[in-house]
Design a protein around this motif. Sequence first.
Motif, short mmCIF file in Angstrom:
data_model
loop_
_atom_site.label_atom_id
_atom_site.label_comp_id
_atom_site.label_asym_id
_atom_site.label_seq_id
_atom_site.Cartn_x
_atom_site.Cartn_y
_atom_site.Cartn_z
N TRP A 172 -22.35 3.75 0.04
CA TRP A 172 -22.25 2.64 1.00
C TRP A 172 -20.89 2.63 1.70
O TRP A 172 -20.49 1.63 2.29
CB TRP A 172 -22.45 1.31 0.28
CG TRP A 172 -23.85 1.11 -0.19
CD1 TRP A 172 -24.36 1.43 -1.41
CD2 TRP A 172 -24.95 0.59 0.56
NE1 TRP A 172 -25.70 1.13 -1.48
CE2 TRP A 172 -26.09 0.60 -0.30
CE3 TRP A 172 -25.09 0.10 1.85
CZ2 TRP A 172 -27.34 0.15 0.12
CZ3 TRP A 172 -26.34 -0.35 2.26
CH2 TRP A 172 -27.44 -0.31 1.40
N CYS A 192 -35.17 -8.40 15.06
CA CYS A 192 -33.94 -7.96 14.40
C CYS A 192 -33.15 -7.00 15.29
O CYS A 192 -31.92 -7.07 15.37
CB CYS A 192 -34.28 -7.30 13.07
SG CYS A 192 -32.84 -6.81 12.10
N PRO A 224 -17.73 -5.72 6.43
CA PRO A 224 -19.06 -5.11 6.37
C PRO A 224 -20.18 -5.95 7.01
O PRO A 224 -21.32 -5.52 7.02
CB PRO A 224 -19.29 -4.99 4.87
CG PRO A 224 -18.58 -6.18 4.31
CD PRO A 224 -17.36 -6.39 5.17
N VAL A 225 -19.82 -7.15 7.54
CA VAL A 225 -20.84 -7.99 8.18
C VAL A 225 -21.50 -7.23 9.33
O VAL A 225 -22.71 -7.32 9.55
CB VAL A 225 -20.21 -9.30 8.69
CG1 VAL A 225 -21.24 -10.12 9.47
CG2 VAL A 225 -19.65 -10.10 7.52
N HIS A 284 -22.24 -4.22 9.51
CA HIS A 284 -23.15 -3.17 9.04
C HIS A 284 -24.48 -3.74 8.57
O HIS A 284 -25.47 -3.00 8.50
CB HIS A 284 -22.48 -2.43 7.88
CG HIS A 284 -22.98 -1.04 7.68
ND1 HIS A 284 -23.05 -0.13 8.71
CD2 HIS A 284 -23.45 -0.39 6.59
CE1 HIS A 284 -23.51 1.02 8.26
NE2 HIS A 284 -23.78 0.89 6.98
N ILE A 285 -24.54 -5.03 8.27
CA ILE A 285 -25.76 -5.63 7.71
C ILE A 285 -26.94 -5.52 8.68
O ILE A 285 -28.02 -5.07 8.28
CB ILE A 285 -25.50 -7.09 7.30
CG1 ILE A 285 -24.52 -7.13 6.13
CG2 ILE A 285 -26.81 -7.78 6.92
CD1 ILE A 285 -24.09 -8.53 5.73
N LEU A 322 -30.50 -3.49 8.06
CA LEU A 322 -31.73 -4.27 8.08
C LEU A 322 -32.68 -3.77 9.18
O LEU A 322 -33.88 -3.60 8.95
CB LEU A 322 -31.41 -5.75 8.30
CG LEU A 322 -32.60 -6.72 8.32
CD1 LEU A 322 -33.37 -6.64 7.02
CD2 LEU A 322 -32.14 -8.14 8.60
#
Length: 230
Positions: A33, A175, A191-192, A194-195, A199
């Motif tokens: 990750w 999305c 990392p927000v 990358h969410i 998704l």
Amino acid sequence: MSDVRTHRWCQTAGFAAVAVPLLAIGSLLADGWNLVPPAADATDPAIVAYYTDHRTGLLVRSLGFALAAPLVLICGTAMAVHLCATGRASSVRALVAGAGLALTALLWAVYAALNATVTLTIDAGAPTAQPFRLALLLYAMLGPVIAAAVWATLPTGFSRPTNPLNALATLTAACHLTLPVFALLPAITPPVQHIPLMLSVGLFCLWLPASGLAMARSADSPTLSPPPRH
């Protein structure tokens, strides 16, 4: 186009659609990750560190997306052919679905080439900031492109309106519409940042094989054939 050729396209797309998630998700998970890209307004040293610290993972990601791109193109072509052949979608919607996935394949291929080029030339002192921001722009462009392609299949020509596939398509499209905001807004940092990427790719990698397999199953179905002409 003949029913036999349509069926063959749908069968091919079914196999291709199953392979895409394996390549795309495997590529995103390369190097664990740790492959979270810097923010859009990151400094040059931070961008250089991103490419040098994750060289192997970025090359694996580039290879995965390069291999997945032609498979997505096959799926887009088959989807357009199938939607037209069944008569369950207008030619405009079939074109949007097919062209959207074809453009997705192109953006994936360009992203892979750009990413690999920067990673391989980073030691030679090649510029990194502009190619990195171009890669972010490609990532942002994917959002509305995929959203349009997915939405064009609602309700799809290979499922009933109440089919869960349509709910999955709606969620996938919605999305992807958030990607430009999360990719290009400097205030949103890793990392927000990358969410939504993980998704949206995850949803796309559920929707595409589900659609491909549905096409393959319904290619011979008489209920999905266009109404007879009088």
